[in-house]
Design an enzyme around this catalytic site. Structure first.
Site, PDB file in Angstrom:
ATOM      1  N   GLY A 258       0.798  -1.218   0.000  1.00  0.00           N
ATOM      2  CA  GLY A 258       0.000   0.000   0.000  1.00  0.00           C
ATOM      3  C   GLY A 258       0.834   1.274   0.000  1.00  0.00           C
ATOM      4  O   GLY A 258       2.065   1.258   0.121  1.00  0.00           O
ATOM      5  N   HIS A 259       0.147   2.400  -0.094  1.00  0.00           N
ATOM      6  CA  HIS A 259       0.808   3.691  -0.178  1.00  0.00           C
ATOM      7  C   HIS A 259       1.597   4.006   1.107  1.00  0.00           C
ATOM      8  O   HIS A 259       1.196   3.651   2.206  1.00  0.00           O
ATOM      9  CB  HIS A 259      -0.213   4.802  -0.443  1.00  0.00           C
ATOM     10  CG  HIS A 259      -1.256   4.929   0.623  1.00  0.00           C
ATOM     11  ND1 HIS A 259      -2.397   4.155   0.648  1.00  0.00           N
ATOM     12  CD2 HIS A 259      -1.334   5.739   1.700  1.00  0.00           C
ATOM     13  CE1 HIS A 259      -3.126   4.477   1.685  1.00  0.00           C
ATOM     14  NE2 HIS A 259      -2.505   5.445   2.356  1.00  0.00           N
ATOM     15  N   ASN A 260       2.743   4.630   0.918  1.00  0.00           N
ATOM     16  CA  ASN A 260       3.621   5.094   2.009  1.00  0.00           C
ATOM     17  C   ASN A 260       4.332   3.974   2.763  1.00  0.00           C
ATOM     18  O   ASN A 260       5.039   4.237   3.734  1.00  0.00           O
ATOM     19  CB  ASN A 260       2.869   5.949   3.041  1.00  0.00           C
ATOM     20  CG  ASN A 260       2.212   7.171   2.437  1.00  0.00           C
ATOM     21  OD1 ASN A 260       2.580   7.611   1.357  1.00  0.00           O
ATOM     22  ND2 ASN A 260       1.230   7.717   3.125  1.00  0.00           N
ATOM     23  N   SER A 278       1.194   2.929   4.994  1.00  0.00           N
ATOM     24  CA  SER A 278       2.047   3.545   6.029  1.00  0.00           C
ATOM     25  C   SER A 278       2.617   2.555   7.033  1.00  0.00           C
ATOM     26  O   SER A 278       3.177   2.970   8.050  1.00  0.00           O
ATOM     27  CB  SER A 278       1.292   4.655   6.770  1.00  0.00           C
ATOM     28  OG  SER A 278       0.908   5.683   5.868  1.00  0.00           O
TER      29      SER A 278
END
Length: 359
Positions: A258-260, A278
């Site tokens: 996922g993002h980050n 994250s």
């Protein structure tokens, strides 16, 4: 391509015996091996298969009586699977992509293509892209604007590299992977049901209509050296800062990052692992198939998660985890033992109840 037993042993740093000038063309399992194959038999439990095949030479465990197996030559591998890594690298011809740029590819005039690159048909490379030396890019790959890819990359059919993604040297990308798609980020004007549940751990005061507003992903993805991603892997770009994959890490088919997310060095993520936005993953972390990691948590260095483990809270370095939710492996084993005892325990309780009722 033929290799002699002597050449193979020298390349692997292994010992050999017998007619070491004998040559082979392929590797095969013992029972299926022919006269031009090197039979792989690095464990004694597979020894019977050598007699069922037609191999003249085999890779064996140290101390094996190769002559008694009817072989003419042998290579001895103290660590079988490590020797197989070197052997299969020698025997793998790799994809056939002609050096140069295929006439059916579209490459922006501002892109920089390193020397010795091999680019197949129907490849599109956007503005400002930099491709390192000796890159091999198979058909139908797209690389968006501003991406940077290091030397000796191998990017196979249908992969998608997003804008401003930065990738190190010796990158291997299997077919269909998508690196740098937008992250899954949405917000509601007022506190959402999900936010409420996070705070109350299940209590909902009221239900109301809500709509989701998209948060755009303006970050990118940064990948270190010697990283490999499997077929249909998806690595989302960061919302503001980049999603990061450390050098030496390997991602199996259908892994989703996922993002980050930040993944450390030399991690091994098996098929269908999912890491929510994250999360931070340390170095040398191993996750079996279908493991899941919650958003905004940390998994320490050298953690090992058995298949289908679901990690909802921070995991200390060196911990071995199993289960849903994740617990220490030894704790999970004891819990499963107790679970299997429940029917007998219920039967005993029922007997006790009958005795009490009669008394």
């Amino acid at each position: 391509m033929r290799h002699t037993i002597a050449e193979i042993a020298a390349a692997l740093g292994a010992e050999c015996a017998g007619e070491i000038s004998l040559s082979v063309m392929r590797v095969a399992e013992p029972e299926q091996a022919g006269p031009l194959d090197l039979a792989l038999c690095v464990n004694p439990k597979y020894a019977e298969g050598v007699a069922k095949g037609q191999a003249r030479a085999a890779m064996l465990w140290p101390g094996a009586d190769w002559a008694a197996m009817g072989l003419k030559a042998a290579i001895f591998a103290p660590r079988g699977r490590l020797a197989m890594a070197g052997l299969t690298a020698m025997m793998d011809p790799g994809p056939q992509i002609a050096v140069g740029i295929h006439a059916l590819s579209v490459i922006d005039e501002t892109a920089v293509i390193g020397s010795g690159a091999a680019i197949g048909p129907f490849v599109t490379i956007g503005a400002g892209v930099t491709i390192g030396a000796n890159a091999r890019i198979a058909s139908h790959v797209s690389i968006a604007e501003g991406a940077v890819i290091g030397s000796d990359a191998l990017i196979l059919q249908g992969a998608r590299i997003g804008a401003r993604v930065v990738i190190g040297d010796r990158f291997i990308c299997q077919p269909g992977a998508v690196i740098g798609a937008d992250g899954f980020s949405f917000v509601t004007p007022e506190k959402s049901g999900v936010e409420e549940i996070r705070e109350t751990l299940g209590q909902r005061d009221q239900f109301k209509e809500q709509s989701w507003t998209r948060i755009h992903s303006v970050g990118a993805v940064t990948i270190g050296d010697d990283v490999e991603v499997g077929a249909n892997v998806c690595i989302d770009r960061g919302t503001i800062r980049n999603t990061e994959i450390g050098s030496g890490s390997k991602l199996d088919n259908l892994v989703h990052v996922g993002h980050n997310v930040q993944i450390g060095r030399d991690c091994l993520l098996c098929g269908q692992v999912g890491i929510a936005g994250s999360a931070r993953i340390g170095d040398r972390v191993v996750m079996g198939g279908q493991c899941g990691v919650n958003d905004n948590i940390f998994v320490g260095n050298d953690v090992i998660c058995g298949g289908a483990t679901k990690v909802f809270t921070n995991a200390p370095a060196g911990r071995v985890l199993l289960g849903y939710p994740a617990v220490k492996m030894e704790t999970h084993v004891e819990m499963q033992k107790a679970l299997r005892r429940l029917p007998r325990l219920a039967a005993k309780v029922a007997e006790i109840e009958k005795v009490i009722q009669k008394s």
